[in-house]
Write a protein that holds these residues in place. Sequence first.
Motif, PDB file in Angstrom:
ATOM      1  N   ASP B  45     -11.346 -29.529  93.828  1.00 10.29           N
ATOM      2  CA  ASP B  45     -11.843 -30.928  93.650  1.00 10.29           C
ATOM      3  C   ASP B  45     -13.343 -30.702  93.766  1.00 10.29           C
ATOM      4  OD1 ASP B  45     -12.212 -33.503  94.008  1.00 10.29           O
ATOM      5  OD2 ASP B  45     -11.095 -33.995  95.856  1.00 10.29           O
ATOM      6  N   ILE B  46     -13.847 -30.747  92.528  1.00  9.46           N
ATOM      7  CA  ILE B  46     -15.463 -30.427  92.320  1.00  9.46           C
ATOM      8  C   ILE B  46     -16.390 -31.643  92.981  1.00  9.46           C
ATOM      9  CG2 ILE B  46     -15.151 -28.751  90.615  1.00  9.46           C
ATOM     10  CD1 ILE B  46     -15.617 -30.825  88.562  1.00  9.46           C
ATOM     11  N   TYR B  47     -15.453 -32.716  93.154  1.00  7.59           N
ATOM     12  CA  TYR B  47     -16.447 -33.816  93.445  1.00  7.59           C
ATOM     13  C   TYR B  47     -16.344 -34.218  94.997  1.00  7.59           C
ATOM     14  CZ  TYR B  47     -16.043 -34.802  88.550  1.00  7.59           C
ATOM     15  OH  TYR B  47     -16.378 -34.667  87.235  1.00  7.59           O
ATOM     16  N   ALA B  48     -15.664 -33.207  95.615  1.00  4.02           N
ATOM     17  CA  ALA B  48     -15.491 -33.293  97.095  1.00  4.02           C
ATOM     18  C   ALA B  48     -16.707 -32.524  97.754  1.00  4.02           C
ATOM     19  CB  ALA B  48     -14.185 -32.501  97.617  1.00  4.02           C
ATOM     20  N   THR B  49     -17.174 -31.624  97.325  1.00  2.00           N
ATOM     21  CA  THR B  49     -18.453 -30.761  97.927  1.00  2.00           C
ATOM     22  C   THR B  49     -19.556 -31.462  97.535  1.00  2.00           C
ATOM     23  OG1 THR B  49     -18.223 -29.231  96.127  1.00  2.00           O
ATOM     24  CG2 THR B  49     -16.902 -28.651  98.145  1.00  2.00           C
ATOM     25  N   PRO B  50     -20.483 -31.503  98.320  1.00  2.00           N
ATOM     26  CA  PRO B  50     -21.929 -32.034  98.013  1.00  2.00           C
ATOM     27  C   PRO B  50     -22.487 -31.202  97.204  1.00  2.00           C
ATOM     28  CG  PRO B  50     -22.064 -31.345 100.060  1.00  2.00           C
ATOM     29  CD  PRO B  50     -20.584 -31.116  99.646  1.00  2.00           C
ATOM     30  N   GLU B  51     -22.652 -29.832  97.223  1.00  2.00           N
ATOM     31  CA  GLU B  51     -23.497 -29.138  96.346  1.00  2.00           C
ATOM     32  C   GLU B  51     -22.477 -28.613  95.168  1.00  2.00           C
ATOM     33  OE1 GLU B  51     -21.086 -26.508  98.824  1.00  2.00           O
ATOM     34  OE2 GLU B  51     -22.357 -28.384  99.207  1.00  2.00           O
ATOM     35  N   GLY B  82     -16.401 -27.348  77.747  1.00  2.00           N
ATOM     36  CA  GLY B  82     -17.180 -28.270  78.875  1.00  2.00           C
ATOM     37  C   GLY B  82     -16.821 -28.251  80.029  1.00  2.00           C
ATOM     38  N   PHE B  83     -16.382 -27.238  80.654  1.00  2.00           N
ATOM     39  CA  PHE B  83     -15.882 -27.065  82.099  1.00  2.00           C
ATOM     40  C   PHE B  83     -16.878 -26.419  82.891  1.00  2.00           C
ATOM     41  CE2 PHE B  83     -11.487 -27.529  80.363  1.00  2.00           C
ATOM     42  CZ  PHE B  83     -11.166 -28.528  80.835  1.00  2.00           C
ATOM     43  N   VAL B  95     -19.245 -27.675  85.631  1.00  2.00           N
ATOM     44  CA  VAL B  95     -19.873 -28.996  85.340  1.00  2.00           C
ATOM     45  C   VAL B  95     -19.223 -30.268  86.067  1.00  2.00           C
ATOM     46  CG1 VAL B  95     -20.275 -30.674  83.390  1.00  2.00           C
ATOM     47  CG2 VAL B  95     -20.557 -28.208  83.014  1.00  2.00           C
ATOM     48  N   ARG B  96     -20.182 -31.011  86.649  1.00  2.00           N
ATOM     49  CA  ARG B  96     -19.476 -32.318  87.236  1.00  2.00           C
ATOM     50  C   ARG B  96     -19.939 -33.470  86.530  1.00  2.00           C
ATOM     51  NH1 ARG B  96     -20.718 -31.120  93.569  1.00  2.00           N
ATOM     52  NH2 ARG B  96     -20.425 -33.318  93.689  1.00  2.00           N
ATOM     53  N   ARG B  97     -18.996 -34.206  86.184  1.00  2.00           N
ATOM     54  CA  ARG B  97     -19.195 -35.449  85.195  1.00  2.00           C
ATOM     55  C   ARG B  97     -19.714 -36.746  85.973  1.00  2.00           C
ATOM     56  NH1 ARG B  97     -19.449 -33.500  80.286  1.00  2.00           N
ATOM     57  NH2 ARG B  97     -17.907 -31.860  80.207  1.00  2.00           N
ATOM     58  N   THR B  98     -20.561 -37.401  85.385  1.00  2.00           N
ATOM     59  CA  THR B  98     -21.081 -38.633  86.022  1.00  2.00           C
ATOM     60  C   THR B  98     -20.166 -39.663  85.726  1.00  2.00           C
ATOM     61  OG1 THR B  98     -22.146 -39.368  83.971  1.00  2.00           O
ATOM     62  CG2 THR B  98     -23.483 -37.893  85.344  1.00  2.00           C
ATOM     63  N   LYS B  99     -20.136 -40.756  86.414  1.00  2.00           N
ATOM     64  CA  LYS B  99     -19.173 -41.742  86.118  1.00  2.00           C
ATOM     65  C   LYS B  99     -19.415 -42.593  84.734  1.00  2.00           C
ATOM     66  CE  LYS B  99     -20.184 -46.244  87.236  1.00  2.00           C
ATOM     67  NZ  LYS B  99     -20.386 -47.660  87.721  1.00  2.00           N
ATOM     68  N   VAL B 173      -3.010 -35.543  69.772  1.00  2.00           N
ATOM     69  CA  VAL B 173      -2.460 -34.754  71.283  1.00  2.00           C
ATOM     70  C   VAL B 173      -3.259 -33.918  71.808  1.00  2.00           C
ATOM     71  CG1 VAL B 173      -0.539 -33.464  71.764  1.00  2.00           C
ATOM     72  CG2 VAL B 173      -0.036 -35.038  70.385  1.00  2.00           C
ATOM     73  N   ASP B 174      -3.950 -33.114  71.054  1.00  5.76           N
ATOM     74  CA  ASP B 174      -4.845 -32.222  71.706  1.00  5.76           C
ATOM     75  C   ASP B 174      -6.135 -32.739  72.198  1.00  5.76           C
ATOM     76  OD1 ASP B 174      -2.890 -30.394  70.989  1.00  5.76           O
ATOM     77  OD2 ASP B 174      -4.138 -29.667  69.297  1.00  5.76           O
ATOM     78  N   MET B 175      -6.696 -33.783  71.488  1.00  3.97           N
ATOM     79  CA  MET B 175      -7.763 -34.297  71.934  1.00  3.97           C
ATOM     80  C   MET B 175      -7.592 -35.415  73.141  1.00  3.97           C
ATOM     81  SD  MET B 175      -9.569 -35.583  68.147  1.00  3.97           S
ATOM     82  CE  MET B 175     -11.432 -35.679  68.708  1.00  3.97           C
ATOM     83  N   THR B 176      -6.576 -35.746  73.377  1.00  3.44           N
ATOM     84  CA  THR B 176      -6.335 -36.682  74.448  1.00  3.44           C
ATOM     85  C   THR B 176      -5.845 -35.990  75.673  1.00  3.44           C
ATOM     86  OG1 THR B 176      -5.038 -38.150  72.923  1.00  3.44           O
ATOM     87  CG2 THR B 176      -4.602 -38.565  75.460  1.00  3.44           C
ATOM     88  N   ASN B 177      -5.121 -34.480  75.299  1.00  4.97           N
ATOM     89  CA  ASN B 177      -5.062 -33.741  76.575  1.00  4.97           C
ATOM     90  C   ASN B 177      -6.189 -33.185  76.886  1.00  4.97           C
ATOM     91  OD1 ASN B 177      -2.258 -34.192  76.972  1.00  4.97           O
ATOM     92  ND2 ASN B 177      -1.794 -32.206  75.535  1.00  4.97           N
ATOM     93  N   ASP B 178      -7.201 -32.633  76.200  1.00  7.84           N
ATOM     94  CA  ASP B 178      -8.643 -32.199  76.301  1.00  7.84           C
ATOM     95  C   ASP B 178      -9.228 -33.555  77.322  1.00  7.84           C
ATOM     96  OD1 ASP B 178      -8.307 -30.009  75.345  1.00  7.84           O
ATOM     97  OD2 ASP B 178      -9.550 -30.610  73.640  1.00  7.84           O
ATOM     98  N   ILE B 179      -9.127 -34.592  77.110  1.00  4.60           N
ATOM     99  CA  ILE B 179      -9.850 -35.549  77.871  1.00  4.60           C
ATOM    100  C   ILE B 179      -8.889 -35.932  79.089  1.00  4.60           C
ATOM    101  CG2 ILE B 179     -10.059 -38.320  77.872  1.00  4.60           C
ATOM    102  CD1 ILE B 179     -10.584 -38.302  75.079  1.00  4.60           C
ATOM    103  N   LEU B 180      -7.858 -35.966  78.913  1.00  4.16           N
ATOM    104  CA  LEU B 180      -7.184 -35.764  80.291  1.00  4.16           C
ATOM    105  C   LEU B 180      -7.426 -34.903  81.360  1.00  4.16           C
ATOM    106  CD1 LEU B 180      -3.378 -37.302  79.236  1.00  4.16           C
ATOM    107  CD2 LEU B 180      -5.511 -38.529  80.553  1.00  4.16           C
ATOM    108  N   LEU B 181      -7.809 -33.663  80.960  1.00  4.10           N
ATOM    109  CA  LEU B 181      -8.055 -32.617  81.828  1.00  4.10           C
ATOM    110  C   LEU B 181      -9.456 -33.047  82.673  1.00  4.10           C
ATOM    111  CD1 LEU B 181      -7.018 -29.484  79.875  1.00  4.10           C
ATOM    112  CD2 LEU B 181      -5.891 -30.528  81.729  1.00  4.10           C
ATOM    113  N   HIS B 182     -10.489 -33.375  81.767  1.00  2.00           N
ATOM    114  CA  HIS B 182     -11.630 -33.836  82.308  1.00  2.00           C
ATOM    115  C   HIS B 182     -11.319 -34.971  83.288  1.00  2.00           C
ATOM    116  CE1 HIS B 182     -14.166 -30.992  80.181  1.00  2.00           C
ATOM    117  NE2 HIS B 182     -13.567 -31.238  79.190  1.00  2.00           N
ATOM    118  N   VAL B 183     -10.678 -35.853  82.911  1.00  2.00           N
ATOM    119  CA  VAL B 183     -10.624 -37.170  83.760  1.00  2.00           C
ATOM    120  C   VAL B 183      -9.377 -36.726  84.760  1.00  2.00           C
ATOM    121  CG1 VAL B 183      -9.775 -39.460  83.693  1.00  2.00           C
ATOM    122  CG2 VAL B 183     -11.038 -38.638  81.613  1.00  2.00           C
ATOM    123  N   ARG B 184      -8.792 -35.929  84.842  1.00  2.00           N
ATOM    124  CA  ARG B 184      -7.607 -35.890  85.909  1.00  2.00           C
ATOM    125  C   ARG B 184      -8.338 -35.619  87.346  1.00  2.00           C
ATOM    126  NH1 ARG B 184      -3.119 -31.894  84.605  1.00  2.00           N
ATOM    127  NH2 ARG B 184      -3.120 -33.417  83.180  1.00  2.00           N
ATOM    128  N   GLY B 185      -9.710 -34.964  87.303  1.00  2.00           N
ATOM    129  CA  GLY B 185     -10.193 -34.872  88.732  1.00  2.00           C
ATOM    130  C   GLY B 185     -10.202 -36.171  89.464  1.00  2.00           C
TER     131      GLY B 185
END
Lengths: 243, 243
Positions: B45-51, B82-83, B95-99, B173-185
């Motif tokens: 959970d990369i968004y849980a830790t502050p640093e 992009g990970f 990488v941490r994504r912004t909102k 299918v592939d493009m959507t799966n890629d996106i889902l992986l990033h959004v999944r967090g």
Amino acid sequence: MPAPKQTKAPPVMADADIAIVRIAPETSFKNKAYEALKEAILKMDIYATPEQVMLDERALSERLGVSRTPIREAIAMLEQDGFVKTVPRRGIVVVRRTKTEIVDMIRAWAALESMAARLITTTARKKDITALRDFFKDFGKDRLPQDHVEEYSKANIAFHQALISLSESPVLVDMTNDILLHVRGYRQLTIGRKDRTATSLPEHLAIIEALEARDTELAEKRARDHTLGLAAYVEAHGQELFS
Amino acid sequence: MPAPKQTKAPPVMADADIAIVRIAPETSFKNKAYEALKEAILKMDIYATPEQVMLDERALSERLGVSRTPIREAIAMLEQDGFVKTVPRRGIVVVRRTKTEIVDMIRAWAALESMAARLITTTARKKDITALRDFFKDFGKDRLPQDHVEEYSKANIAFHQALISLSESPVLVDMTNDILLHVRGYRQLTIGRKDRTATSLPEHLAIIEALEARDTELAEKRARDHTLGLAAYVEAHGQELFS
DNA sequence: CCAATATTTTTGGCATACCAAATACCAGAA
DNA sequence: TTCTGGTATTTGGTATGCCAAAAATATTGG
């Protein structure tokens, strides 16, 4: 351990903090190799030769003047992009897309661009939208696109990229650019075809009009149908391009 | 072809030669490392830790029992996805994504899924479309989604992936799966939110109905608006997730 | 002369060693 | 104690060497 080396050590100077520009990050060999190979692959006409194009790690490393390590890393990156496919103990082959795959990609492009059009109607500035017409200012009834196919084809691509950019959506921009890179190989033979070029310009202008009118649904529809039209065209007439 | 390799069976020494099973193609260490690292990154959970989370090549190579070479190649691949982002002489950062980026990705997802819906209305089989309802057969007025958020969230993702697959478009299918992986967090914290879950199920069913009715425009619109709704939700309520 | 087989060559996969930059750390001076 | 200079360490970048599998080539038996 040997003494490192002196950095600078200005004697008494107090030059302080002037003009200390951030030293050039200077990209790594890996990235340089990636860019070089990518450009080379895009430049070559992989559909012209009957047999598949192969790459050789050692030959490339010698060619680019670096060792195999950064070359291999660049190859791994290109493989993620879908440009090459390495077969263990066999070689590295430049991927050739089938007609079906190209049509599929163009459909995805249509989806992304129609979403871009949708966003543009709600956020873009009027002047930026109107500026899209400039890409075609060199064409008109006295200078038909179909008589300058090569030139119009460039304007065509530039228009689409500028359109997507207006959405101010990095994701849409990046995904579309990726697709365009893959489809580009066919551009000369399909997008530039005279029979299609004739209908292209009016459709582009119609898209711009819908954007200016802030008609979200219409802009989306026109953008989508325009690119889907290309997909249908390739599906119907792109047969001869594939083995 | 004859036996390329000898099954040497010297009279005297009889042992050896057994159990030398022809090992399968067995993916390379590079690919194994790629899969392992990708899974690890998605799991944390990369968004849980502050640093920001950092990766260390040597530590990873020791951890996975391989040298740095395949690790570095895997890192290069993940960077293309992009990970991660490697900073020379500094380290490898997850990488941490912004909102804003997440919202942007969800919009692209909406574009792709609406195109999938469009295609489905013209090509998918009736039974396959109807089968989409099965993902929600465990939910109803006696068992509300908002009371089983975690479970419903899984069904939700599965539904969307099945939907896209029905388009029979590998690119979508592939493009959507890629996106889902990033959004999944964010899934656990956004898609699974109770207040949104309540409206999700009816919207899904409405999409299925439009598909069954072969109403191309309506199916596209419902699929798009449903996912754009999620984007709007994240944009409005996802503030607390980002530093 | 042909086909089966042995040998050499090619090719990607992987491990290891070293480099330079960036950082961490520490001793000594003020 | 604090600041400073410099050394040691860490870390990604790159070059090299070797391995095994597969292909190409040479060899041999009929």
